[in-house]
Scaffold this motif. Structure first.
Motif, PDB file in Angstrom:
ATOM      1  N   LEU A  71       0.828  -1.215   0.000  1.00 27.94           N
ATOM      2  CA  LEU A  71       0.000   0.000   0.000  1.00 27.94           C
ATOM      3  C   LEU A  71       0.860   1.263   0.000  1.00 27.94           C
ATOM      4  O   LEU A  71       0.579   2.224  -0.724  1.00 27.94           O
ATOM      5  CB  LEU A  71      -0.933  -0.001   1.215  1.00 27.94           C
ATOM      6  N   LEU A  72       1.908   1.263   0.810  1.00 31.29           N
ATOM      7  CA  LEU A  72       2.781   2.436   0.877  1.00 31.29           C
ATOM      8  C   LEU A  72       3.515   2.668  -0.448  1.00 31.29           C
ATOM      9  O   LEU A  72       3.725   3.816  -0.854  1.00 31.29           O
ATOM     10  CB  LEU A  72       3.786   2.279   2.019  1.00 31.29           C
ATOM     11  N   LEU A  73       3.888   1.584  -1.121  1.00 36.75           N
ATOM     12  CA  LEU A  73       4.544   1.729  -2.431  1.00 36.75           C
ATOM     13  C   LEU A  73       3.609   2.395  -3.439  1.00 36.75           C
ATOM     14  O   LEU A  73       4.038   3.225  -4.259  1.00 36.75           O
ATOM     15  CB  LEU A  73       4.996   0.356  -2.948  1.00 36.75           C
ATOM     16  N   GLN A  74       2.325   2.035  -3.361  1.00 34.52           N
ATOM     17  CA  GLN A  74       1.339   2.664  -4.247  1.00 34.52           C
ATOM     18  C   GLN A  74       1.207   4.159  -3.943  1.00 34.52           C
ATOM     19  O   GLN A  74       1.090   4.993  -4.839  1.00 34.52           O
ATOM     20  CB  GLN A  74      -0.023   1.976  -4.082  1.00 34.52           C
ATOM     21  N   VAL A  75       1.215   4.491  -2.641  1.00 33.11           N
ATOM     22  CA  VAL A  75       1.100   5.892  -2.226  1.00 33.11           C
ATOM     23  C   VAL A  75       2.309   6.704  -2.701  1.00 33.11           C
ATOM     24  O   VAL A  75       2.171   7.841  -3.176  1.00 33.11           O
ATOM     25  CB  VAL A  75       0.953   5.997  -0.687  1.00 33.11           C
ATOM     26  N   VAL A  76       3.504   6.120  -2.582  1.00 33.30           N
ATOM     27  CA  VAL A  76       4.724   6.808  -3.018  1.00 33.30           C
ATOM     28  C   VAL A  76       4.631   7.176  -4.500  1.00 33.30           C
ATOM     29  O   VAL A  76       4.997   8.286  -4.923  1.00 33.30           O
ATOM     30  CB  VAL A  76       5.973   5.943  -2.745  1.00 33.30           C
ATOM     31  N   LYS A  77       4.134   6.235  -5.297  1.00 39.21           N
ATOM     32  CA  LYS A  77       4.023   6.476  -6.746  1.00 39.21           C
ATOM     33  C   LYS A  77       3.057   7.616  -7.049  1.00 39.21           C
ATOM     34  O   LYS A  77       3.228   8.353  -8.026  1.00 39.21           O
ATOM     35  CB  LYS A  77       3.553   5.198  -7.447  1.00 39.21           C
ATOM     36  N   ALA A  78       2.014   7.744  -6.213  1.00 36.61           N
ATOM     37  CA  ALA A  78       0.971   8.736  -6.485  1.00 36.61           C
ATOM     38  C   ALA A  78       1.233  10.081  -5.816  1.00 36.61           C
ATOM     39  O   ALA A  78       0.490  11.030  -6.025  1.00 36.61           O
ATOM     40  CB  ALA A  78      -0.385   8.186  -6.027  1.00 36.61           C
ATOM     41  N   THR A  79       2.304  10.177  -5.004  1.00 34.85           N
ATOM     42  CA  THR A  79       2.579  11.407  -4.256  1.00 34.85           C
ATOM     43  C   THR A  79       3.656  12.244  -4.950  1.00 34.85           C
ATOM     44  O   THR A  79       4.685  11.720  -5.381  1.00 34.85           O
ATOM     45  CB  THR A  79       3.042  11.058  -2.818  1.00 34.85           C
ATOM     46  N   THR A  80       3.397  13.534  -5.035  1.00 34.34           N
ATOM     47  CA  THR A  80       4.389  14.439  -5.640  1.00 34.34           C
ATOM     48  C   THR A  80       5.178  15.196  -4.581  1.00 34.34           C
ATOM     49  O   THR A  80       6.264  15.712  -4.875  1.00 34.34           O
ATOM     50  CB  THR A  80       3.677  15.454  -6.551  1.00 34.34           C
ATOM     51  N   ASP A  81       4.665  15.222  -3.346  1.00 38.34           N
ATOM     52  CA  ASP A  81       5.341  15.916  -2.252  1.00 38.34           C
ATOM     53  C   ASP A  81       6.588  15.124  -1.844  1.00 38.34           C
ATOM     54  O   ASP A  81       6.498  14.005  -1.333  1.00 38.34           O
ATOM     55  CB  ASP A  81       4.381  16.049  -1.068  1.00 38.34           C
ATOM     56  N   GLU A  82       7.770  15.696  -2.047  1.00 39.03           N
ATOM     57  CA  GLU A  82       9.024  14.984  -1.795  1.00 39.03           C
ATOM     58  C   GLU A  82       9.220  14.669  -0.309  1.00 39.03           C
ATOM     59  O   GLU A  82       9.770  13.619   0.040  1.00 39.03           O
ATOM     60  CB  GLU A  82      10.208  15.803  -2.316  1.00 39.03           C
ATOM     61  N   LYS A 104       6.864  14.050   1.890  1.00 40.01           N
ATOM     62  CA  LYS A 104       5.996  12.899   2.202  1.00 40.01           C
ATOM     63  C   LYS A 104       6.596  11.615   1.630  1.00 40.01           C
ATOM     64  O   LYS A 104       6.584  10.570   2.266  1.00 40.01           O
ATOM     65  CB  LYS A 104       4.591  13.120   1.637  1.00 40.01           C
ATOM     66  N   LYS A 105       7.109  11.701   0.410  1.00 41.28           N
ATOM     67  CA  LYS A 105       7.731  10.521  -0.210  1.00 41.28           C
ATOM     68  C   LYS A 105       8.862   9.990   0.658  1.00 41.28           C
ATOM     69  O   LYS A 105       9.008   8.782   0.832  1.00 41.28           O
ATOM     70  CB  LYS A 105       8.285  10.878  -1.604  1.00 41.28           C
ATOM     71  N   HIS A 106       9.655  10.916   1.192  1.00 37.75           N
ATOM     72  CA  HIS A 106      10.788  10.524   2.040  1.00 37.75           C
ATOM     73  C   HIS A 106      10.295   9.792   3.292  1.00 37.75           C
ATOM     74  O   HIS A 106      10.865   8.755   3.666  1.00 37.75           O
ATOM     75  CB  HIS A 106      11.592  11.757   2.443  1.00 37.75           C
ATOM     76  N   ARG A 107       9.241  10.308   3.931  1.00 34.01           N
ATOM     77  CA  ARG A 107       8.687   9.660   5.139  1.00 34.01           C
ATOM     78  C   ARG A 107       8.119   8.280   4.808  1.00 34.01           C
ATOM     79  O   ARG A 107       8.310   7.323   5.558  1.00 34.01           O
ATOM     80  CB  ARG A 107       7.616  10.548   5.772  1.00 34.01           C
ATOM     81  N   TYR A 108       7.422   8.182   3.679  1.00 37.08           N
ATOM     82  CA  TYR A 108       6.832   6.893   3.288  1.00 37.08           C
ATOM     83  C   TYR A 108       7.932   5.859   3.017  1.00 37.08           C
ATOM     84  O   TYR A 108       7.827   4.695   3.394  1.00 37.08           O
ATOM     85  CB  TYR A 108       5.956   7.055   2.040  1.00 37.08           C
ATOM     86  N   ARG A 109       8.996   6.323   2.342  1.00 45.36           N
ATOM     87  CA  ARG A 109      10.099   5.399   2.040  1.00 45.36           C
ATOM     88  C   ARG A 109      10.786   4.928   3.317  1.00 45.36           C
ATOM     89  O   ARG A 109      11.225   3.773   3.405  1.00 45.36           O
ATOM     90  CB  ARG A 109      11.111   6.075   1.114  1.00 45.36           C
ATOM     91  N   GLN A 110      10.886   5.809   4.292  1.00 44.69           N
ATOM     92  CA  GLN A 110      11.453   5.408   5.588  1.00 44.69           C
ATOM     93  C   GLN A 110      10.611   4.313   6.235  1.00 44.69           C
ATOM     94  O   GLN A 110      11.148   3.341   6.777  1.00 44.69           O
ATOM     95  CB  GLN A 110      11.545   6.623   6.515  1.00 44.69           C
ATOM     96  N   LYS A 111       9.273   4.493   6.196  1.00 48.79           N
ATOM     97  CA  LYS A 111       8.370   3.492   6.770  1.00 48.79           C
ATOM     98  C   LYS A 111       8.473   2.170   6.020  1.00 48.79           C
ATOM     99  O   LYS A 111       8.483   1.091   6.611  1.00 48.79           O
ATOM    100  CB  LYS A 111       6.915   3.999   6.743  1.00 48.79           C
ATOM    101  N   ILE A 112       8.553   2.264   4.693  1.00 47.65           N
ATOM    102  CA  ILE A 112       8.681   1.045   3.882  1.00 47.65           C
ATOM    103  C   ILE A 112       9.945   0.290   4.273  1.00 47.65           C
ATOM    104  O   ILE A 112       9.926  -0.931   4.466  1.00 47.65           O
ATOM    105  CB  ILE A 112       8.704   1.404   2.377  1.00 47.65           C
ATOM    106  N   SER A 113      11.056   1.019   4.399  1.00 47.05           N
ATOM    107  CA  SER A 113      12.330   0.401   4.778  1.00 47.05           C
ATOM    108  C   SER A 113      12.231  -0.221   6.168  1.00 47.05           C
ATOM    109  O   SER A 113      12.699  -1.355   6.397  1.00 47.05           O
ATOM    110  CB  SER A 113      13.435   1.454   4.746  1.00 47.05           C
ATOM    111  N   GLU A 114      11.576   0.479   7.088  1.00 49.69           N
ATOM    112  CA  GLU A 114      11.413  -0.019   8.465  1.00 49.69           C
ATOM    113  C   GLU A 114      10.597  -1.313   8.483  1.00 49.69           C
ATOM    114  O   GLU A 114      10.976  -2.293   9.133  1.00 49.69           O
ATOM    115  CB  GLU A 114      10.710   1.064   9.292  1.00 49.69           C
TER     116      GLU A 114
END
Length: 231
Positions: free
Chosen positions: A22-33, A35-45
């Protein structure tokens, strides 16, 4: 995370994996850098934690300390025999024990218990295991149903022999527990035994042939390894 903290590791692993998708889908749809950084951190965690859980589960399996519990809710679907058993039917499985007092006809409405046993045998024949012997311990049907029970079990036995599988059938008047064991050490206890499916609506209704689509009765499935159980 809540399931993880409660040591319900199997369930938490599924949720982590779904959460990552789900987070990977959100990252693809988000343009706010930011937010993308926070989502990627969560994905990695979550990915790191999921890998740790996988290693923990695998170690428990190797040590024989693994215990998995599945709660099947009333009317739930998606719990065919392959779903429950395939994880434990490794290629080294050659012998299976089924203890269930109700593999029999008691009356017309419950005749499906013998069909359920047949479906279980079909799953074993398909593999990937190389089952050569199935041991069934059950109880005799009452009254006139006994001859029909014996006739059906004999037919299943003969049919299995065509696939190189021997079915040994024993009867006990005192059997109560329901248990399935594989000779690789795995043991599965189902509260309702193999007969946890509801009666189909009709012979041509969805779920009659495909057990994954058949509604279930509420029951609990416990999986153990014999290394971690008292003889």
């Amino acid at each position: 995370v809540q399931l993880d903290a409660a040591s319900r590791f199997q369930e938490s692993l599924v949720c982590y994996q779904e959460g990552i998708d789900l987070l990977l889908q959100v990252v693809k749809a988000t343009t706010d850098e930011a937010k993308k950084h926070r989502y990627r951190q969560k994905i990695s965690e979550y990915m790191t934690r999921a890998e740790d859980i996988k290693k923990h589960i695998e170690k428990e399996k190797q040590d024989g300390k693994y215990h998995k519990q599945i709660r099947i809710e009333e009317n739930a679907t998606g719990f065919g025999y392959e779903k429950l058993f395939h994880e434990y039917l490794t290629e080294i499985v050659s012998e299976v024990w089924v203890e269930d007092p109700y593999i029999r006809h008691i009356h017309q409405a419950s005749r499906y218990s013998l069909y359920n046993f047949l479906r279980f045998c079909e799953m074993l024949v398909k593999g990937p295991c190389k089952v050569k012997t199935i041991h069934l311990l059950t109880s005799y049907d009452v009254g006139s149903g006994r001859s029909q029970q014996l006739s059906v079990l004999e037919e299943i036995k003969q049919s299995l022999s065509n696939y190189g599988v021997t079915l040994n059938i024993d009867f006990s008047s005192s059997i109560h527990d329901r248990e399935i064991r594989f000779n690789n050490g795995w043991m599965i206890k189902i509260g309702r035994g193999l007969d946890y499916f509801k009666k189909p609506q009709g012979h041509f209704s969805i779920g009659y042939c495909d057990f994954d689509l058949r509604p279930c009765h509420e029951t609990t499935v416990d999986v153990f390894h014999t290394k971690h159980t008292k003889k």
